[in-house]
Design an enzyme around this catalytic site. Structure first.
Site, PDB file in Angstrom:
ATOM      1  N   CYS A  36      19.626  34.448  -6.363  1.00 29.92           N
ATOM      2  CA  CYS A  36      21.032  33.290  -6.528  1.00 29.92           C
ATOM      3  C   CYS A  36      22.456  34.219  -5.410  1.00 29.92           C
ATOM      4  O   CYS A  36      22.707  33.034  -5.561  1.00 29.92           O
ATOM      5  CB  CYS A  36      21.676  33.345  -8.197  1.00 29.92           C
ATOM      6  SG  CYS A  36      20.121  32.438  -8.632  1.00 29.92           S
TER       7      CYS A  36
ATOM      8  N   HIS B 253      22.282  23.830  -8.540  1.00 28.13           N
ATOM      9  CA  HIS B 253      22.136  25.216  -8.464  1.00 28.13           C
ATOM     10  C   HIS B 253      20.814  25.596  -7.502  1.00 28.13           C
ATOM     11  O   HIS B 253      19.879  26.173  -8.130  1.00 28.13           O
ATOM     12  CB  HIS B 253      22.891  26.180 -10.197  1.00 28.13           C
ATOM     13  CG  HIS B 253      21.769  27.710  -8.849  1.00 28.13           C
ATOM     14  ND1 HIS B 253      22.650  28.388  -7.965  1.00 28.13           N
ATOM     15  CD2 HIS B 253      21.379  28.249 -10.117  1.00 28.13           C
ATOM     16  CE1 HIS B 253      22.313  29.404  -8.287  1.00 28.13           C
ATOM     17  NE2 HIS B 253      21.597  29.733  -9.106  1.00 28.13           N
TER      18      HIS B 253
ATOM     19  N   CYS C 202      25.560  36.262 -10.219  1.00 31.56           N
ATOM     20  CA  CYS C 202      24.850  36.731 -10.589  1.00 31.56           C
ATOM     21  C   CYS C 202      23.689  36.258 -11.113  1.00 31.56           C
ATOM     22  O   CYS C 202      22.866  35.026 -10.008  1.00 31.56           O
ATOM     23  CB  CYS C 202      24.997  36.676 -12.745  1.00 31.56           C
ATOM     24  SG  CYS C 202      24.414  34.505 -13.284  1.00 31.56           S
TER      25      CYS C 202
HETATM   26  C1  LIG Z   1      21.105  33.693 -11.491  1.00 31.78           C
HETATM   27  C2  LIG Z   1      21.246  32.096 -11.905  1.00 31.78           C
HETATM   28  O1  LIG Z   1      21.593  31.548 -11.379  1.00 31.78           O
HETATM   29  S1  LIG Z   1      19.817  32.117 -13.545  1.00 31.78           S
HETATM   30  C3  LIG Z   1      20.056  30.136 -13.182  1.00 31.78           C
HETATM   31  C4  LIG Z   1      18.992  29.979 -12.370  1.00 31.78           C
HETATM   32  N1  LIG Z   1      18.650  28.292 -12.705  1.00 31.78           N
HETATM   33  C5  LIG Z   1      17.696  28.261 -13.502  1.00 31.78           C
HETATM   34  O2  LIG Z   1      17.162  28.856 -14.876  1.00 31.78           O
HETATM   35  C6  LIG Z   1      17.428  26.089 -13.670  1.00 31.78           C
HETATM   36  C7  LIG Z   1      17.453  26.127 -15.367  1.00 31.78           C
HETATM   37  N2  LIG Z   1      17.505  24.235 -15.425  1.00 31.78           N
HETATM   38  C8  LIG Z   1      15.776  23.970 -16.241  1.00 31.78           C
HETATM   39  O3  LIG Z   1      15.336  25.276 -16.196  1.00 31.78           O
HETATM   40  C9  LIG Z   1      16.514  22.587 -16.155  1.00 31.78           C
HETATM   41  O4  LIG Z   1      17.151  22.021 -15.639  1.00 31.78           O
HETATM   42  C10 LIG Z   1      16.905  22.774 -17.755  1.00 31.78           C
HETATM   43  C11 LIG Z   1      15.158  23.389 -18.765  1.00 31.78           C
HETATM   44  C12 LIG Z   1      17.871  23.337 -18.845  1.00 31.78           C
HETATM   45  C13 LIG Z   1      16.189  20.774 -18.137  1.00 31.78           C
HETATM   46  O5  LIG Z   1      15.439  20.186 -16.969  1.00 31.78           O
HETATM   47  P1  LIG Z   1      14.774  18.840 -17.714  1.00 31.78           P
HETATM   48  O6  LIG Z   1      14.355  18.830 -19.406  1.00 31.78           O
HETATM   49  O7  LIG Z   1      13.813  18.496 -16.844  1.00 31.78           O
HETATM   50  O8  LIG Z   1      16.485  17.911 -17.474  1.00 31.78           O
HETATM   51  P2  LIG Z   1      16.979  16.674 -17.499  1.00 31.78           P
HETATM   52  O9  LIG Z   1      17.481  16.488 -15.938  1.00 31.78           O
HETATM   53  O10 LIG Z   1      16.063  15.897 -17.877  1.00 31.78           O
HETATM   54  O11 LIG Z   1      18.298  16.972 -18.895  1.00 31.78           O
HETATM   55  C14 LIG Z   1      18.024  16.800 -19.724  1.00 31.78           C
HETATM   56  C15 LIG Z   1      18.835  15.980 -20.625  1.00 31.78           C
HETATM   57  O12 LIG Z   1      19.652  16.099 -20.996  1.00 31.78           O
HETATM   58  C16 LIG Z   1      20.593  14.651 -19.674  1.00 31.78           C
HETATM   59  N3  LIG Z   1      21.960  15.639 -19.145  1.00 31.78           N
HETATM   60  C17 LIG Z   1      21.749  16.489 -18.937  1.00 31.78           C
HETATM   61  N4  LIG Z   1      22.884  16.781 -18.704  1.00 31.78           N
HETATM   62  C18 LIG Z   1      24.154  16.308 -19.044  1.00 31.78           C
HETATM   63  C19 LIG Z   1      25.086  16.395 -18.919  1.00 31.78           C
HETATM   64  N5  LIG Z   1      26.444  16.951 -18.193  1.00 31.78           N
HETATM   65  N6  LIG Z   1      26.175  14.553 -19.836  1.00 31.78           N
HETATM   66  C20 LIG Z   1      25.140  14.197 -19.981  1.00 31.78           C
HETATM   67  N7  LIG Z   1      23.575  14.919 -20.602  1.00 31.78           N
HETATM   68  C21 LIG Z   1      23.382  15.674 -19.620  1.00 31.78           C
HETATM   69  C22 LIG Z   1      19.888  14.134 -18.903  1.00 31.78           C
HETATM   70  O13 LIG Z   1      20.563  13.080 -18.992  1.00 31.78           O
HETATM   71  C23 LIG Z   1      18.829  14.273 -20.061  1.00 31.78           C
HETATM   72  O14 LIG Z   1      18.684  13.372 -20.626  1.00 31.78           O
HETATM   73  P3  LIG Z   1      17.413  12.155 -20.751  1.00 31.78           P
HETATM   74  O15 LIG Z   1      16.328  13.089 -21.406  1.00 31.78           O
HETATM   75  O16 LIG Z   1      17.765  11.342 -22.234  1.00 31.78           O
HETATM   76  O17 LIG Z   1      17.350  11.499 -20.287  1.00 31.78           O
END
Ligand SMILES: CC(=O)SCCNC(=O)CCNC(=O)[C@H](O)C(C)(C)COP(=O)(O)OP(=O)(O)OC[C@H]1O[C@@H](n2cnc3c(N)ncnc32)[C@H](O)[C@@H]1OP(=O)(O)O
Length: 428
Positions: A92, A384, A415
């Site tokens: 990242c 991201h 990070c």
């Molecule tokens: C160094 C670094 O940067 S480390 C970071 C690296 N990045 C990561 O690890 C990515 C991490 N993220 C992920 O793995 C995935 O996005 C997860 C597991 C968190 C979520 O995946 P999903 O379940 O597919 O997310 P999805 O977009 O469907 O959201 C799930 C629910 O949350 C809701 N939601 C998400 N954000 C918001 C918000 N800000 N406000 C309200 N609701 C929200 C969605 O509407 C959805 O609801 P629904 O099921 O009723 O439609």
């Protein structure tokens, strides 16, 4: 002959709006997105047919065919084909690391200008074949007779035909980055409410910045998107409170949800850096300078440190070298990998025990003014696309510093997977 280092100027940036995974950019490759982003930068700064010193970019998730993704993107763009280009990869931190490499070459006088960037897609993730199948295919490829071909295929089992899908997990622990962050959140007692508050602020700040036109000269519409697709201007504590935890779920008190974690995202970004002279000769602006940068790594495997805590270690090194305190900044850009990571990092800087025992400091670095943190939104709202986040942050911060006037200073803290962190200081 000795050369005097100079500080690289940030002329400006460009990115495409970031898209949710498997959505608007589902059919776009890293090369498509990086090429479009470079072309947006070329158009913005009149670089059609021109050669810049170097283009340095990368992707965290890369297909085997993308030997030098950046060079291919340059060849597909309207930059001169005589522009050298190469890939870097620092998870990242890739986009920021690329900018540091370009800035250092400019500082040493090896190049006068350069572009740093990054791109990532989880929609077009590279699939690998099973290790046994890969060896069979290599043997098959070099077999010249039918007998050799049949021999190469002997022993191949159906189970070996299944593809290997890249997981968003650390190879040495098998844990998702979110699960690592959940361990750190628990260690630092980061509550659900404060994570959700940070998330709402990120969405509100990003939405307000788009509304006031802040991104008009930073973001070029692409494939029908003109704003980041993950942005939810109506995000609220009530809506976030309804989401179930998705990381660290073995713990009944788990706090990390899809809302307060960054979503999987597709996108690309690029930043134009140059010497002051190069920019002046072309009548181009200088928004800020990249003053200094630092990397750090932590032992999250055996050393008991949090996977995403390396910036907490890199920042004090940078501050000491520059003779600054943590409070000497007008803006802080702390990459929101997860809301809990930002909060844990800030809490660590305030903690006397952490600062003494782990950072070797006499006194804690102290608190930062939260009103200066991620004031135009960050990764929770924008999304991201791993390698593209650094370019988004540099371009955003450089413009903020320029708007604030001369003599302003901003801190970037990113990070990265693998227990690493990249941090930098920009000044207007
Ligand atoms: C160094 C670094 O940067 S480390 C970071 C690296 N990045 C990561 O690890 C990515 C991490 N993220 C992920 O793995 C995935 O996005 C997860 C597991 C968190 C979520 O995946 P999903 O379940 O597919 O997310 P999805 O977009 O469907 O959201 C799930 C629910 O949350 C809701 N939601 C998400 N954000 C918001 C918000 N800000 N406000 C309200 N609701 C929200 C969605 O509407 C959805 O609801 P629904 O099921 O009723 O439609």
């Amino acid at each position: 002959m000795a050369t005097t280092p100079r500080t690289a100027a940030i002329v400006g940036g460009n990115r495409i709006p970031f898209a949710r995974s498997n959505s608007r950019y589902a059919q776009a490759s890293n090369q498509d997105m990086l090429t479009a982003t470079l072309d947006g930068l070329v158009a913005r700064f009149g670089l059609q047919g021109q050669q810049v010193g170097e283009v340095v970019a990368g992707a965290v998730l890369k297909h085997a065919r993308d030997f030098n993704l950046t060079r291919e993107a340059v060849l597909g763009s309207r930059l001169s084909a005589s522009t050298p280009a190469y890939d870097v990869q620092q998870a990242c931190g890739t986009g920021l690391e690329a900018a540091v490499l370009v800035a250092n070459k400019i500082a040493l006088g090896q190049i006068e200008s350069g572009i740093a960037g990054g791109t990532d897609t989880t929609s077009d993730a590279p699939l690998a074949v099973n290790e046994d199948l890969r060896r069979v295919l290599i043997r098959l490829n070099s077999a010249t007779t039918l007998g050799d071909r049949l021999k190469a295929l002997r022993g191949l089992r159906p189970g070996q035909l299944a593809p290997e899908i890249p997981r968003n997990a650390e190879p040495r622990t098998g844990l998702a980055m979110g699960d690592h962050a959940a361990i750190t959140a628990k260690e630092w007692e980061i509550g659900r409410e404060e994570q959700d508050e940070l998330t709402v602020r990120s969405h509100q700040n990003l939405a307000a910045a788009y509304d006031r036109g802040f991104f008009d000269d930073l973001v070029t519409p692409y494939l029908g998107l003109s704003r980041d697709q993950n942005l939810r201007p109506d995000s609220s504590m009530e809506k976030l409170a309804k989401l179930a935890p998705v990381f660290g779920t073995g713990d009944p008190a788990a706090t990390m949800t899809a809302g307060n974690s960054t979503p999987l995202t597709d996108g690309a970004s690029a930043v134009l850096l140059a010497s002051d002279e190069w920019a002046a000769e072309r009548g181009l602006p200088v928004l800020a300078h990249l003053v200094d940068a630092q990397t750090a790594a932590v032992d999250y495997v055996h050393g008991g440190e949090g996977l995403l805590m390396a910036p907490a270690y890199a920042v004090p090194v940078l501050l000491a070298r520059q003779g600054l305190t943590l409070q000497d900044f007008d803006f802080y850009e702390i990459h929101e990998a997860f809301a809990s990571t930002v909060l844990a990092t800030m809490k660590a800087w305030e903690d006397p025990g952490f600062c003494k025992e782990r950072l070797g400091l006499d006194a804690p670095l102290g608190a930062i003014d939260r009103s200066k943190l991620n004031v135009n939104g960050s990764s929770l709202a924008a999304g991201h696309p791993f390698a593209a986040t650094g370019g988004r942050i540099i371009a955003t911060l450089a413009k903020m510093l320029h708007e604030a006037g001369p003599g302003r200073r901003g801190l970037i803290s990113i990070c990265a997977a693998g227990g690493q962190g990249v941090v930098a200081i920009l000044e207007s």
